[in-house]
Design a protein around this motif. Structure first.
Motif, mmCIF file in Angstrom:
data_model
loop_
_atom_site.group_PDB
_atom_site.id
_atom_site.type_symbol
_atom_site.label_atom_id
_atom_site.label_comp_id
_atom_site.label_asym_id
_atom_site.label_seq_id
_atom_site.Cartn_x
_atom_site.Cartn_y
_atom_site.Cartn_z
ATOM 1 N N GLN A 43 0.834 -1.210 0.000
ATOM 2 C CA GLN A 43 0.000 0.000 0.000
ATOM 3 C C GLN A 43 0.863 1.253 0.000
ATOM 4 O O GLN A 43 0.592 2.207 -0.725
ATOM 5 C CB GLN A 43 -0.915 0.013 1.222
ATOM 6 C CG GLN A 43 -2.115 -0.879 1.080
ATOM 7 C CD GLN A 43 -3.008 -0.772 2.291
ATOM 8 O OE1 GLN A 43 -2.827 -1.487 3.250
ATOM 9 N NE2 GLN A 43 -3.967 0.121 2.225
ATOM 10 N N PRO A 78 -6.616 -2.527 -1.539
ATOM 11 C CA PRO A 78 -5.802 -3.628 -1.032
ATOM 12 C C PRO A 78 -6.617 -4.775 -0.440
ATOM 13 O O PRO A 78 -6.067 -5.674 0.178
ATOM 14 C CB PRO A 78 -4.992 -2.953 0.064
ATOM 15 C CG PRO A 78 -5.945 -1.970 0.653
ATOM 16 C CD PRO A 78 -6.772 -1.482 -0.518
ATOM 17 N N ASP A 83 -2.946 -9.154 -5.478
ATOM 18 C CA ASP A 83 -2.380 -7.802 -5.508
ATOM 19 C C ASP A 83 -1.009 -7.733 -6.173
ATOM 20 O O ASP A 83 -0.348 -6.718 -6.125
ATOM 21 C CB ASP A 83 -2.297 -7.219 -4.096
ATOM 22 C CG ASP A 83 -1.438 -8.042 -3.157
ATOM 23 O OD1 ASP A 83 -0.729 -8.976 -3.606
ATOM 24 O OD2 ASP A 83 -1.469 -7.762 -1.953
#
Length: 109
Positions: A43, A78, A83
């Motif tokens: 992130q 997220p 991801d």
């Protein structure tokens, strides 16, 4: 991972938790790989390059076969199940912004 033609290229491979690479790609001839240890979490890395994306400086093809999957992952990030594509994008943009030393001048551009 292989170079096409004679253009310069670089393949970044994220190293594992203890600095080990996750594959045996380093052993193949013609492969140009640099192991990297990312700083911060996924992130944080994405937040660092968000201004580039929001300012329109990142072009995404309109008709790529992988586009729907990529968009889905970005939208759910997220909290999504996957991801890795988002993280690859952020790491690429971070790498792209690093200074480059030139062999001819020895200076950083």
């Amino acid at each position: 991972m292989f170079r096409k033609g004679r253009k310069q290229h670089r393949n970044n491979v994220q190293l594992g938790k203890f600095g080990r690479h996750r594959s045996n790609l380093w052993t193949y001839p013609g492969v140009n790989i640099r192991g990297i240890i990312p700083k911060g979490d996924k992130q944080t890395r994405l937040l660092g390059v968000t201004p580039l994306i929001e300012s329109g400086k990142v072009a995404i093809p309109k008709n790529a076969p992988w586009l729907a999957t990529f968009q889905h992952e970005v939208i759910l990030f997220p909290k999504g199940k996957h991801d890795d594509q988002v993280d690859s994008l952020s790491q690429f943009l971070i790498w792209l912004g690093e200074p480059v030393a030139t062999a001819m001048s020895g200076t950083v551009i």
